[in-house]
Design a protein around this motif. Structure first.
Motif, PDB file in Angstrom:
ATOM      1  N   ASP A   1       3.829  46.285 -82.216  1.00 23.63           N
ATOM      2  CA  ASP A   1       5.029  46.274 -81.373  1.00 23.63           C
ATOM      3  C   ASP A   1       4.651  45.644 -80.027  1.00 23.63           C
ATOM      4  O   ASP A   1       4.017  46.281 -79.185  1.00 23.63           O
ATOM      5  CB  ASP A   1       5.545  47.703 -81.191  1.00 23.63           C
ATOM      6  CG  ASP A   1       6.855  47.759 -80.431  1.00 23.63           C
ATOM      7  OD1 ASP A   1       7.275  46.718 -79.863  1.00 23.63           O
ATOM      8  OD2 ASP A   1       7.471  48.831 -80.409  1.00 23.63           O
ATOM      9  N   LEU A   2       5.054  44.392 -79.851  1.00 29.21           N
ATOM     10  CA  LEU A   2       4.676  43.668 -78.641  1.00 29.21           C
ATOM     11  C   LEU A   2       5.456  44.133 -77.410  1.00 29.21           C
ATOM     12  O   LEU A   2       5.090  43.788 -76.285  1.00 29.21           O
ATOM     13  CB  LEU A   2       4.848  42.164 -78.851  1.00 29.21           C
ATOM     14  CG  LEU A   2       3.871  41.560 -79.868  1.00 29.21           C
ATOM     15  CD1 LEU A   2       4.223  40.120 -80.159  1.00 29.21           C
ATOM     16  CD2 LEU A   2       2.435  41.662 -79.379  1.00 29.21           C
TER      17      LEU A   2
ATOM     18  N   SER B   1       6.583  37.633 -82.119  1.00 24.62           N
ATOM     19  CA  SER B   1       6.122  38.224 -83.378  1.00 24.62           C
ATOM     20  C   SER B   1       6.431  37.340 -84.585  1.00 24.62           C
ATOM     21  O   SER B   1       5.541  37.060 -85.391  1.00 24.62           O
ATOM     22  CB  SER B   1       6.737  39.604 -83.555  1.00 24.62           C
ATOM     23  OG  SER B   1       5.746  40.549 -83.799  1.00 24.62           O
TER      24      SER B   1
ATOM     25  N   SER C   1       0.918  39.976 -84.798  1.00 25.61           N
ATOM     26  CA  SER C   1       2.334  39.923 -85.187  1.00 25.61           C
ATOM     27  C   SER C   1       2.855  41.256 -85.725  1.00 25.61           C
ATOM     28  O   SER C   1       4.049  41.515 -85.637  1.00 25.61           O
ATOM     29  CB  SER C   1       2.574  38.833 -86.223  1.00 25.61           C
ATOM     30  OG  SER C   1       1.975  39.161 -87.457  1.00 25.61           O
TER      31      SER C   1
ATOM     32  N   ARG D   1       9.193  38.282 -76.072  1.00 25.42           N
ATOM     33  CA  ARG D   1       8.398  39.056 -77.026  1.00 25.42           C
ATOM     34  C   ARG D   1       9.099  39.161 -78.375  1.00 25.42           C
ATOM     35  O   ARG D   1       8.460  39.285 -79.405  1.00 25.42           O
ATOM     36  CB  ARG D   1       8.111  40.448 -76.477  1.00 25.42           C
ATOM     37  CG  ARG D   1       7.143  40.425 -75.334  1.00 25.42           C
ATOM     38  CD  ARG D   1       6.772  41.836 -74.926  1.00 25.42           C
ATOM     39  NE  ARG D   1       5.971  41.783 -73.738  1.00 25.42           N
ATOM     40  CZ  ARG D   1       6.312  42.307 -72.583  1.00 25.42           C
ATOM     41  NH1 ARG D   1       7.444  42.948 -72.449  1.00 25.42           N
ATOM     42  NH2 ARG D   1       5.520  42.207 -71.549  1.00 25.42           N
TER      43      ARG D   1
END
Length: 169
Positions: free
Chosen positions: A119-120, A71, A116, A67
């Motif tokens: 907050d992944l 992004s 992107s 992760r």
């Protein structure tokens, strides 16, 4: 008699001046056409390159497991899609395949930007978003091949971008 020589001389000078002016304007027009053609070719070649890059970057993004890398990769996809749209804006706008490509690039840009910036770690890609990314990868390949076909047709038919612009106008 002397007056007729003066009139004839003035007419000859006017004829020579008009010829020179016409030649000069013709040369300027040829130079403008060459500049326009070169700009169209540059924009198209940059678009084709950017579409290749976009296809590769979407593929790389799909292959990522981290992760923290996802992004920035999506931000690159967004940047490339924006650059590609800029390239399209410099081509004959009435040329239909570019309209569809531009819509695709807008969709890719919107998706990659929205994804992107979040907050992944807290909100990882959903299954639907992953499917959307896969679909974009396939469509990028389709548009990439379409651009190659356009380029091949232009070259095989020995057309210029100005010819195409005049055909669709």
């Amino acid at each position: 008699m002397k007056g007729s020589w003066i009139v004839a001389g003035a007419l000859a000078a006017a004829l020579i001046g008009t010829g020179y002016w016409g030649y000069d304007k013709h040369s300027e027009l040829k130079e403008l056409h060459l500049k326009a053609e070169n700009n169209y070719q540059r924009a198209f070649n940059e678009l084709a390159y950017d579409m290749d890059l976009l296809h590769d970057k979407i593929g790389t993004t799909l292959a990522m497991n981290s992760r923290t890398s996802l992004s920035p990769a999506l931000a690159d996809v967004w940047r490339i899609s924006i650059q590609s749209k800029s390239d399209i804006a410099q081509l004959p706008l009435k040329f239909v395949p570019f309209d569809k490509t531009q819509a695709f690039l807008t969709s890719v840009g919107n998706f990659s930007y929205r994804t992107s910036i979040r907050d992944l770690d807290k909100e990882p890609l959903t299954d639907q978003e992953f499917k959307t990314l896969k679909s974009m990868y396939r469509l990028a390949d389709k548009y990439q091949n379409g651009l190659r076909d356009v380029q091949t047709n232009i070259m095989n038919k020995n057309l210029s971008w100005l010819d195409i612009d005049q055909m669709v106008s």
